[in-house]
Design a protein around this motif. Structure first.
Motif, PDB file in Angstrom:
ATOM      1  N   HIS A  25       0.848  -1.190   0.000  1.00  0.00           N
ATOM      2  CA  HIS A  25       0.000   0.000   0.000  1.00  0.00           C
ATOM      3  C   HIS A  25       0.889   1.247   0.000  1.00  0.00           C
ATOM      4  CE1 HIS A  25      -3.889  -1.951   0.742  1.00  0.00           C
ATOM      5  NE2 HIS A  25      -3.270  -2.745   1.595  1.00  0.00           N
ATOM      6  N   PHE A  26       0.452   2.296  -0.688  1.00  0.00           N
ATOM      7  CA  PHE A  26       1.218   3.552  -0.718  1.00  0.00           C
ATOM      8  C   PHE A  26       1.455   4.110   0.686  1.00  0.00           C
ATOM      9  CE2 PHE A  26       0.118   5.109  -5.306  1.00  0.00           C
ATOM     10  CZ  PHE A  26       0.753   3.984  -5.804  1.00  0.00           C
ATOM     11  N   ASN A  27       0.470   3.885   1.584  1.00  0.00           N
ATOM     12  CA  ASN A  27       0.621   4.494   2.911  1.00  0.00           C
ATOM     13  C   ASN A  27       1.747   3.883   3.743  1.00  0.00           C
ATOM     14  OD1 ASN A  27      -0.623   2.060   3.349  1.00  0.00           O
ATOM     15  ND2 ASN A  27      -2.230   2.837   4.698  1.00  0.00           N
ATOM     16  N   GLU A  28       2.366   2.782   3.247  1.00  0.00           N
ATOM     17  CA  GLU A  28       3.481   2.176   3.977  1.00  0.00           C
ATOM     18  C   GLU A  28       4.834   2.796   3.605  1.00  0.00           C
ATOM     19  OE1 GLU A  28       3.627   0.285   6.457  1.00  0.00           O
ATOM     20  OE2 GLU A  28       1.591  -0.503   6.638  1.00  0.00           O
ATOM     21  N   VAL A  29       4.840   3.771   2.679  1.00  0.00           N
ATOM     22  CA  VAL A  29       6.092   4.454   2.320  1.00  0.00           C
ATOM     23  C   VAL A  29       6.421   5.465   3.417  1.00  0.00           C
ATOM     24  CG1 VAL A  29       7.253   5.880   0.599  1.00  0.00           C
ATOM     25  CG2 VAL A  29       5.607   4.137  -0.127  1.00  0.00           C
ATOM     26  N   LEU A  30       7.617   5.342   3.990  1.00  0.00           N
ATOM     27  CA  LEU A  30       7.974   6.158   5.156  1.00  0.00           C
ATOM     28  C   LEU A  30       8.192   7.630   4.791  1.00  0.00           C
ATOM     29  CD1 LEU A  30      10.437   3.749   7.011  1.00  0.00           C
ATOM     30  CD2 LEU A  30       8.001   4.088   7.424  1.00  0.00           C
ATOM     31  N   ASP A  31       8.774   7.907   3.627  1.00  0.00           N
ATOM     32  CA  ASP A  31       9.054   9.286   3.231  1.00  0.00           C
ATOM     33  C   ASP A  31       7.814   9.888   2.567  1.00  0.00           C
ATOM     34  OD1 ASP A  31      10.001  11.690   2.359  1.00  0.00           O
ATOM     35  OD2 ASP A  31      11.813  10.907   1.392  1.00  0.00           O
ATOM     36  N   VAL A  32       7.038  10.645   3.354  1.00  0.00           N
ATOM     37  CA  VAL A  32       5.767  11.181   2.850  1.00  0.00           C
ATOM     38  C   VAL A  32       5.984  12.345   1.887  1.00  0.00           C
ATOM     39  CG1 VAL A  32       4.439  10.463   4.859  1.00  0.00           C
ATOM     40  CG2 VAL A  32       5.561  12.696   4.873  1.00  0.00           C
ATOM     41  N   SER A  36     -10.732 -16.103   5.204  1.00  0.00           N
ATOM     42  CA  SER A  36     -10.112 -17.331   4.701  1.00  0.00           C
ATOM     43  C   SER A  36      -8.811 -17.084   3.937  1.00  0.00           C
ATOM     44  CB  SER A  36     -11.094 -18.077   3.787  1.00  0.00           C
ATOM     45  OG  SER A  36     -11.504 -17.224   2.728  1.00  0.00           O
ATOM     46  N   ASN A  37      -8.603 -15.844   3.441  1.00  0.00           N
ATOM     47  CA  ASN A  37      -7.441 -15.569   2.592  1.00  0.00           C
ATOM     48  C   ASN A  37      -6.448 -14.637   3.270  1.00  0.00           C
ATOM     49  OD1 ASN A  37      -8.454 -17.086   0.426  1.00  0.00           O
ATOM     50  ND2 ASN A  37      -9.691 -15.354  -0.274  1.00  0.00           N
ATOM     51  N   SER A  38      -5.187 -14.878   3.000  1.00  0.00           N
ATOM     52  CA  SER A  38      -4.142 -13.973   3.452  1.00  0.00           C
ATOM     53  C   SER A  38      -3.088 -13.888   2.367  1.00  0.00           C
ATOM     54  CB  SER A  38      -3.514 -14.453   4.767  1.00  0.00           C
ATOM     55  OG  SER A  38      -2.813 -15.665   4.557  1.00  0.00           O
ATOM     56  N   ARG A  39      -2.311 -12.822   2.365  1.00  0.00           N
ATOM     57  CA  ARG A  39      -1.243 -12.653   1.386  1.00  0.00           C
ATOM     58  C   ARG A  39      -0.078 -11.947   2.067  1.00  0.00           C
ATOM     59  NH1 ARG A  39      -4.251  -7.868  -1.926  1.00  0.00           N
ATOM     60  NH2 ARG A  39      -4.197  -6.348  -0.247  1.00  0.00           N
ATOM     61  N   GLN A  40       1.086 -12.073   1.459  1.00  0.00           N
ATOM     62  CA  GLN A  40       2.249 -11.358   1.966  1.00  0.00           C
ATOM     63  C   GLN A  40       2.271  -9.963   1.365  1.00  0.00           C
ATOM     64  OE1 GLN A  40       5.576 -14.014   1.055  1.00  0.00           O
ATOM     65  NE2 GLN A  40       5.694 -14.523   3.215  1.00  0.00           N
ATOM     66  N   SER A  41       2.652  -8.988   2.180  1.00  0.00           N
ATOM     67  CA  SER A  41       2.769  -7.622   1.670  1.00  0.00           C
ATOM     68  C   SER A  41       3.959  -6.930   2.327  1.00  0.00           C
ATOM     69  CB  SER A  41       1.483  -6.833   1.927  1.00  0.00           C
ATOM     70  OG  SER A  41       1.262  -6.682   3.312  1.00  0.00           O
ATOM     71  N   ALA A  42       4.399  -5.835   1.719  1.00  0.00           N
ATOM     72  CA  ALA A  42       5.546  -5.081   2.222  1.00  0.00           C
ATOM     73  C   ALA A  42       5.058  -3.913   3.071  1.00  0.00           C
ATOM     74  CB  ALA A  42       6.382  -4.570   1.054  1.00  0.00           C
ATOM     75  N   ILE A  43       5.693  -3.718   4.232  1.00  0.00           N
ATOM     76  CA  ILE A  43       5.371  -2.588   5.105  1.00  0.00           C
ATOM     77  C   ILE A  43       6.664  -1.836   5.450  1.00  0.00           C
ATOM     78  CG2 ILE A  43       3.346  -3.739   6.083  1.00  0.00           C
ATOM     79  CD1 ILE A  43       5.031  -4.228   8.638  1.00  0.00           C
ATOM     80  N   ARG A  44       6.504  -0.635   6.013  1.00  0.00           N
ATOM     81  CA  ARG A  44       7.637   0.179   6.492  1.00  0.00           C
ATOM     82  C   ARG A  44       8.676   0.349   5.372  1.00  0.00           C
ATOM     83  NH1 ARG A  44       7.484  -0.324  12.364  1.00  0.00           N
ATOM     84  NH2 ARG A  44       9.673  -0.828  12.726  1.00  0.00           N
TER      85      ARG A  44
END
Length: 335
Positions: A142-149, A171-179
């Motif tokens: 998600h865009f909101n996980e980019v630290l440099d606003v 029932s569903n889950s996925r891997q995502s990138a944060i921080r």
């Protein structure tokens, strides 16, 4: 008996000030991060559910609350994170809260979380995908996980991130990138050189239609060859070489050669061997032609390939055919 507002007059923007924000930047540690997701916010009665601990000027330890509008960005905070913030004091009730909260680099060392690297390959409305240096699948973010606003996220940006399992439904889950943190260009290495200055001979050259000409060739080839980290597969060439008397072969790709002079069958080449991090496969990089495969032409001269003559026989969209002088065959060519 109900009070209502009347005689309402518009004021200049900025006239009404509810709180005073101190200019001094304070450093503290997150005690209680905000819970994420719509359900967490619906069941949240406290408007300032987050907590940060910091050391006051008198050296006492102080806890201060914060809410979901107080972060500089909507990225994930964790317990124990080091943050910088400013203290806002409400003029109505003198209550204080932390605001303008930004995450500090040292948080990743404190948390011991595993940070991975990659490059942004696709951007959609509010989300995108990252090609990882050390894993095969593309990673959602998600865009909101980019630290440099203050910086826009762009395709090809090199980034560092933490991977979490995100629950998309019951029932569903996925891997995502944060921080997600931006890195300087050239930081991310998708492959690492493990051997230098190897010599070999081209045993299979790269087909022209899969080189610089994209899809303009009238023929189509399906290749199951490795991608060398490229998003779009191109059919590779093959180099044969020897290690301690044992014959070996290795793939090479157009991007690792001189684009103006791709090597041909029989050419002697020098190259380095790289290991692609995410697939562990070996590929030849920095391929340089040492000596061309010498072929005698009809004039007694020695060229890398025989010179021929002919007539333009047909022209299509981006390619055509030349009929040889002997009228015995037609040869394909790109414009």
């Amino acid at each position: 008996g109900k009070e209502v507002a009347c005689n309402i007059t518009r004021l200049e923007a900025g006239s009404v000030v509810f709180e005073d924000v101190c200019t001094e930047v304070v450093k503290g540690q997150v005690l209680k991060p905000l819970e994420r997701g719509q359900q967490a916010r619906q069941h949240q009665n406290d408007p300032l559910p987050g907590r940060i601990r910091y050391r006051a000027p008198d050296h006492s330890e102080v806890e201060i609350p914060f809410g979901d509008k107080d972060q500089r960005g909507d990225f994930t905070l964790k317990h124990g994170d080091w943050v910088q913030f400013r203290i806002a004091t409400d003029r109505r009730d003198q209550l204080q809260r932390a605001t303008n909260i930004s995450l500090q680099e040292e948080s990743f060392n404190v948390s011991g979380e595993r940070r991975e690297q990659g490059a942004v390959v696709a951007l959609k409305e509010g989300f995108g995908f990252i090609r990882c240096a050390e894993r095969e699948s593309r990673l959602f973010f998600h865009f909101n996980e980019v630290l440099d606003v203050d910086r826009d996220i762009c395709v090809n940006d090199e980034v560092e991130f933490t991977i979490v399992q995100e629950q998309t439904s019951f029932s569903n889950s996925r891997q995502s990138a944060i921080r997600i943190k931006h890195l300087p260009t050239g930081t991310v290495q998708f492959e690492v050189v493990i051997e230098k200055n190897v010599s070999g001979v081209i045993s299979k050259e790269i087909p022209p239609q899969n080189g610089n000409f994209g899809t303009r060739s009238p023929t189509k080839t399906n290749s199951q060859s490795p991608t060398n980290g490229n998003e779009k597969t191109s059919e590779p060439g093959v180099i044969q070489y020897q290690v301690n008397g044992t014959k070996k072969s290795i793939y090479f790709f157009p991007k690792d050669c001189d684009q103006k002079s791709l090597p041909h069958i029989g050419d002697k080449v020098d190259f380095n061997i790289s290991q692609v991090k995410r697939s562990k496969e070996l590929v030849a990089v920095d391929v340089k032609v040492v000596s061309k495969n010498q072929v005698k032409n009809g004039l007694g001269r020695s060229n890398s390939l025989p010179l021929c003559q002919g007539f333009i026989a047909a022209l299509k969209d981006g390619f055509g055919f030349i009929e040889t002088v002997a009228h015995d065959r037609e040869v394909f060519f790109h414009f």
